[in-house]
Write a protein that holds these residues in place. Structure first.
Motif, short mmCIF file in Angstrom:
data_model
loop_
_atom_site.label_atom_id
_atom_site.label_comp_id
_atom_site.label_asym_id
_atom_site.label_seq_id
_atom_site.Cartn_x
_atom_site.Cartn_y
_atom_site.Cartn_z
N PHE A 221 -4.20 1.86 -13.74
CA PHE A 221 -3.41 0.72 -14.16
C PHE A 221 -2.08 0.71 -13.41
O PHE A 221 -1.50 1.76 -13.16
CB PHE A 221 -3.07 0.79 -15.64
CG PHE A 221 -4.24 0.85 -16.57
CD1 PHE A 221 -4.81 2.09 -16.89
CD2 PHE A 221 -4.77 -0.29 -17.13
CE1 PHE A 221 -5.88 2.16 -17.76
CE2 PHE A 221 -5.85 -0.22 -18.00
CZ PHE A 221 -6.41 1.00 -18.31
N CYS A 222 -1.57 -0.49 -13.10
CA CYS A 222 -0.19 -0.59 -12.65
C CYS A 222 0.63 -1.24 -13.77
O CYS A 222 0.09 -2.00 -14.59
CB CYS A 222 -0.06 -1.35 -11.34
SG CYS A 222 -0.67 -3.05 -11.33
N GLU B 24 -4.87 -5.42 -10.61
CA GLU B 24 -5.27 -4.30 -9.77
C GLU B 24 -6.57 -4.62 -9.04
O GLU B 24 -7.42 -5.38 -9.56
CB GLU B 24 -5.49 -3.04 -10.61
CG GLU B 24 -4.29 -2.56 -11.39
CD GLU B 24 -4.22 -3.14 -12.79
OE1 GLU B 24 -3.51 -2.59 -13.65
OE2 GLU B 24 -4.89 -4.17 -13.05
N SER B 25 -6.74 -4.04 -7.87
CA SER B 25 -7.98 -4.18 -7.12
C SER B 25 -8.17 -2.96 -6.24
O SER B 25 -7.23 -2.18 -6.04
CB SER B 25 -7.97 -5.46 -6.27
OG SER B 25 -6.92 -5.43 -5.33
N GLY B 26 -9.38 -2.82 -5.71
CA GLY B 26 -9.66 -1.74 -4.77
C GLY B 26 -10.37 -0.54 -5.37
O GLY B 26 -10.67 0.42 -4.66
N GLY B 27 -10.64 -0.59 -6.66
CA GLY B 27 -11.35 0.51 -7.28
C GLY B 27 -12.82 0.52 -6.88
O GLY B 27 -13.32 -0.42 -6.26
N GLY B 28 -13.51 1.61 -7.23
CA GLY B 28 -14.92 1.69 -6.94
C GLY B 28 -15.42 3.12 -6.95
O GLY B 28 -14.76 4.03 -7.45
N LEU B 29 -16.58 3.29 -6.36
CA LEU B 29 -17.23 4.61 -6.28
C LEU B 29 -16.89 5.26 -4.95
O LEU B 29 -17.01 4.62 -3.89
CB LEU B 29 -18.74 4.45 -6.42
CG LEU B 29 -19.59 5.72 -6.25
CD1 LEU B 29 -19.28 6.70 -7.36
CD2 LEU B 29 -21.07 5.36 -6.23
N VAL B 30 -16.47 6.50 -4.99
CA VAL B 30 -16.13 7.23 -3.77
C VAL B 30 -16.62 8.66 -3.91
O VAL B 30 -16.61 9.22 -5.02
CB VAL B 30 -14.62 7.16 -3.50
CG1 VAL B 30 -13.83 7.77 -4.63
CG2 VAL B 30 -14.26 7.78 -2.17
N VAL C 50 1.95 -3.60 -4.58
CA VAL C 50 2.16 -2.15 -4.59
C VAL C 50 0.82 -1.48 -4.33
O VAL C 50 -0.20 -1.86 -4.92
CB VAL C 50 2.75 -1.69 -5.92
CG1 VAL C 50 2.84 -0.16 -5.99
CG2 VAL C 50 4.14 -2.29 -6.11
N TYR C 51 0.83 -0.49 -3.46
CA TYR C 51 -0.40 0.16 -3.05
C TYR C 51 -0.38 1.64 -3.46
O TYR C 51 0.68 2.28 -3.46
CB TYR C 51 -0.57 0.06 -1.53
CG TYR C 51 -0.51 -1.37 -1.04
CD1 TYR C 51 0.65 -1.89 -0.49
CD2 TYR C 51 -1.62 -2.20 -1.17
CE1 TYR C 51 0.72 -3.20 -0.05
CE2 TYR C 51 -1.56 -3.51 -0.74
CZ TYR C 51 -0.40 -4.01 -0.18
OH TYR C 51 -0.34 -5.31 0.23
N LEU C 52 -1.55 2.13 -3.77
CA LEU C 52 -1.70 3.55 -4.08
C LEU C 52 -2.80 4.09 -3.17
O LEU C 52 -3.98 3.82 -3.38
CB LEU C 52 -2.09 3.75 -5.55
CG LEU C 52 -2.06 5.20 -6.03
CD1 LEU C 52 -0.61 5.69 -6.12
CD2 LEU C 52 -2.75 5.33 -7.38
N GLN C 53 -2.38 4.81 -2.14
CA GLN C 53 -3.32 5.42 -1.20
C GLN C 53 -3.67 6.81 -1.73
O GLN C 53 -2.78 7.65 -1.90
CB GLN C 53 -2.70 5.52 0.19
CG GLN C 53 -3.61 6.16 1.22
CD GLN C 53 -4.80 5.29 1.57
OE1 GLN C 53 -4.67 4.11 1.84
NE2 GLN C 53 -5.98 5.90 1.55
N MET C 54 -4.94 7.03 -1.96
CA MET C 54 -5.39 8.30 -2.53
C MET C 54 -6.33 8.99 -1.54
O MET C 54 -7.25 8.36 -1.00
CB MET C 54 -6.10 8.07 -3.85
CG MET C 54 -5.23 7.39 -4.89
SD MET C 54 -6.01 7.29 -6.52
CE MET C 54 -7.31 6.12 -6.18
N LEU D 114 -5.81 1.62 -3.73
CA LEU D 114 -5.70 0.64 -4.80
C LEU D 114 -4.53 -0.30 -4.51
O LEU D 114 -3.52 0.11 -3.94
CB LEU D 114 -5.47 1.33 -6.14
CG LEU D 114 -6.56 2.28 -6.62
CD1 LEU D 114 -6.15 2.93 -7.93
CD2 LEU D 114 -7.88 1.56 -6.77
N SER D 115 -4.70 -1.55 -4.94
CA SER D 115 -3.64 -2.54 -4.78
C SER D 115 -3.27 -3.10 -6.15
O SER D 115 -4.11 -3.23 -7.02
CB SER D 115 -4.11 -3.70 -3.89
OG SER D 115 -4.44 -3.25 -2.60
#
Length: 130
Positions: free
Chosen positions: A98-99, A6-12, A82-86, A20-21
């Motif tokens: 987690f994926c 997984e990647s793309g996490g962080g503070l928002v 696989v992407y998760l657009q939030m 997320l990818s």
């Protein structure tokens, strides 16, 4: 053996968006639905989004429905992203994401409530805070 990263996490900030990818590799991915889970501090892990092996069907938990979109890019039978657009993120979305994969003989099946995943990634943290 499948590997998921997984990647793309962080503070928002609250109200913000994040994508997320999940990079999945290994033989047999053509037959795997891929799901996103999350686990917030002190809470049980929750399945929130699922996409079928075919990519044609998706399923979302009520807690994220309307704010999250899952998509799948199958480059070949051994490499899938696989992407998760939030969007409209809330502090309550703070969790480790987690994926995971779930084998299915029926490539169009997908259920976010599925149990017993086959392979897991190590997770990506998402912190929604001002």
């Amino acid at each position: 053996q499948l590997q998921l990263v997984e990647s793309g996490g962080g503070l928002v900030q609250p109200g913000g968006s994040l994508r997320l990818s999940c990079a999945a590799s290994g033989e047999g991915l053509d037959w795997d639905a891929i799901l996103w889970f999350r686990q917030a501090p002190g809470k049980e892990r929750e399945g929130i989004a699922c996409i079928s092996a075919s990519g044609s069907n998706t399923h979302y938990a009520d807690s994220v429905k309307g704010r999250v979109t899952i998509s799948r890019d199958s480059r070949d039978h051994a490499s899938v992203s696989v992407y998760l657009q939030m969007t409209h993120l809330r502090p309550g979305d703070t969790a480790i994401y987690f994926c995971a994969t779930k084998f299915s003989f029926v490539r169009t099946l997908c259920d976010v409530r599925a149990q017993s995943m086959d392979f897991w990634g190590k997770g990506a943290p998402v912190n929604v805070s001002s």
